[in-house]
Design an enzyme around this catalytic site. Structure first.
Site, PDB file in Angstrom:
ATOM      1  CG  MET A 168       4.138  37.961   5.356  1.00 41.52           C
ATOM      2  SD  MET A 168       3.646  38.456   3.731  1.00 41.52           S
ATOM      3  CE  MET A 168       5.531  39.709   3.745  1.00 41.52           C
ATOM      4  CB  THR A 196      12.152  43.354   5.937  1.00 40.58           C
ATOM      5  OG1 THR A 196      13.152  43.235   5.042  1.00 40.58           O
ATOM      6  CG2 THR A 196      12.422  44.722   5.649  1.00 40.58           C
ATOM      7  CB  CYS A 197      11.848  39.054   6.973  1.00 36.05           C
ATOM      8  SG  CYS A 197      10.795  39.198   5.672  1.00 36.05           S
ATOM      9  CG  ASN A 198      13.804  38.677   2.335  1.00 39.37           C
ATOM     10  OD1 ASN A 198      13.788  37.852   3.063  1.00 39.37           O
ATOM     11  ND2 ASN A 198      12.332  38.991   1.968  1.00 39.37           N
ATOM     12  NE  ARG A 199      15.966  44.839   1.291  1.00 38.71           N
ATOM     13  CZ  ARG A 199      16.797  44.418   0.397  1.00 38.71           C
ATOM     14  NH1 ARG A 199      18.652  44.488   0.554  1.00 38.71           N
ATOM     15  NH2 ARG A 199      16.253  44.343  -0.618  1.00 38.71           N
ATOM     16  CD  GLN A 201       9.414  45.056   4.351  1.00 37.34           C
ATOM     17  OE1 GLN A 201       9.660  45.083   3.398  1.00 37.34           O
ATOM     18  NE2 GLN A 201       8.677  43.952   5.178  1.00 37.34           N
ATOM     19  CD  GLU A 219       8.734  42.963  -1.819  1.00 37.64           C
ATOM     20  OE1 GLU A 219       7.127  43.716  -1.420  1.00 37.64           O
ATOM     21  OE2 GLU A 219      10.011  43.454  -1.382  1.00 37.64           O
TER      22      GLU A 219
END
Length: 417
Positions: A189, A49-52, A116, A110
């Site tokens: 998103m 994902t965008c964070n991990r 995801q 969240e």
């Protein structure tokens, strides 16, 4: 076979590192196949994902996973290894439970991350890299996430990245209602961002996407316009706010494109929100005087996570997760005895059938039924006890007491004073 998790996230790695090891959706099947056939790896799933970026896998030894990750993305292991975490068994199980429950997110609680994780599982299933162990792990993961969300207030008052994007825009422009907004992409998103911006009633909203059908479907929901993605360069000067989140491997909005737009706008500012990993907007754009460029990491600073009001919920969620981790480890431990249990039952069944067939033959010859039953019971008992008795008699002197205690436990024998 052991479970492992290896990866990096927004806690351990800056965006510049995260985007170098992000997996493009179209390459996930190849990556999963390659990982599942790496040395010692038997089952695999990839969450990107965008964070991990995280690898979940079952293997005899985990040390080759980091090498594989660096090699697949053509980066030096030394460049990424300082940011990597590796969790064995218990810690890996706890980690994926926490991730899916929203406890490891930029915004605590969240809900997007659960979807995801489910997508990651679906890709692994389609690639054929989900075995019994990972399948059971993720079944439990989804159950834990559901329990956390339904029995605690972990998701109460969550401020999402989408809401934070609107808040950032309001910091630059006095009224979002006076602005023209461009969305690049049409995924989940962007859909969330469009919903939040629609609530602020901007002058106009436009969706640009590679797939026209998806752009039209999203635009129709919010009364927005559409454009082709290759038209962005010519139209960029019309927009006051640009929000981008695509899966493109290279930037869509370049420095030269933005410089031209700023010149046409006569230095009226543009708010640009880049939620993509890898980035959709060249980082150098943020150095322009009239551009306010925010990445996913920047948004984390303006998210009002409401941590104080959710501290008790976090404690409750962690307690649930700890209990469920113990439960899953118990299942894994019990699973290791299944082959022995199956072999023991099959052995007993063979002995039972042998003695039963002998008894049936004797009865057919006209033998006394009572004597036949007596012989059946003696024969079956002797054969069932032959193995344990032999095990006891052949034990070393120094181990006889230990072996005797084990047999007592196995057969639940009464203690003799």
């Amino acid at each position: 076979m052991q479970l492992y998790a290896l990866g990096l996230n927004h806690h351990t790695a800056p965006l510049a590192i995260r985007e170098r090891v992000a997996f493009q959706p179209e390459k996930l099947a190849l990556a999963l196949y390659d990982l599942a056939h790496a040395e010692s790896v038997r089952e695999a799933a990839i969450l990107s994902t965008c964070n991990r970026t995280e690898l979940y896998f079952a293997a005899e030894q985990p040390q080759h996973a980091a090498d594989w990750l660096a090699r697949f993305h053509h980066v030096a292991l030394n460049d990424v290894s300082p940011y990597l975490y590796a969790y064995p068994q218990r810690d890996a199980i706890r980690h994926v439970f926490r991730v899916a429950s929203g406890l490891d997110s930029m915004v605590i609680g969240e809900p997007q991350i659960l979807g995801q994780v489910k997508d990651a599982v679906r890709h692994a299933e389609q690639a054929g890299t989900m075995g019994t162990l990972l399948h059971k792990l993720f079944q439990n993961t989804f159950a834990v996430a559901k329990e956390v969300r339904s029995t605690t207030a972990i998701g109460a008052n969550t401020v999402s990245m989408a809401a934070a994007a609107v808040n950032l825009t309001a910091r630059i422009f006095e009224r979002v209602a006076d602005q023209h907004v461009l969305f690049i992409g049409a995924g989940e998103m962007i859909e969330l961002c469009a919903a939040h911006f629609a609530g602020a009633q901007p002058k106009s909203m436009t969706v640009a996407n590679r797939t026209e059908e998806r752009a039209l479907a999203l635009a129709s929901r919010f009364g927005a316009q559409t454009m082709r993605i290759d038209q962005i360069g010519d139209a960029l000067a019309r927009f006051d706010v640009v929000v981008s989140c695509t899966a493109a491997p290279l930037p869509i909005v370049g420095l030269g494109m933005v410089e031209r737009a700023v010149k046409v706008r006569r230095h009226r500012p543009i708010v640009m929100v880049d939620l993509a990993v890898p980035r959709d907007i060249e980082p150098e754009v943020g150095e322009l005087d009239d551009i306010f460029l925010y990445t996913v990491d920047d948004l984390a600073q303006v998210v009002d996570a409401g941590m104080e009001s959710r501290q008790q919920a976090v404690i409750e969620a962690e307690q649930i997760i700890s209990t469920r981790v113990d439960g899953f480890l118990h299942w894994m431990s019990a699973r290791q005895t299944v082959p022995a249990i199956r072999a023991l039952r099959e052995h007993a069944e063979v002995l039972r059938r042998t003695e039963l067939e002998r008894a049936m033959r004797l009865l057919a010859k006209g033998d006394d039924p009572c004597k036949v039953l007596e012989a059946l019971s003696h024969g079956l008992a002797n054969k069932l006890l032959h193995g344990p008795t032999r095990y006891l008699s052949q034990a070393d002197d120094e181990h006889k007491a230990e072996v005797g205690q084990l047999v007592h436990q196995l057969f639940n024998l009464p203690r003799q004073g």
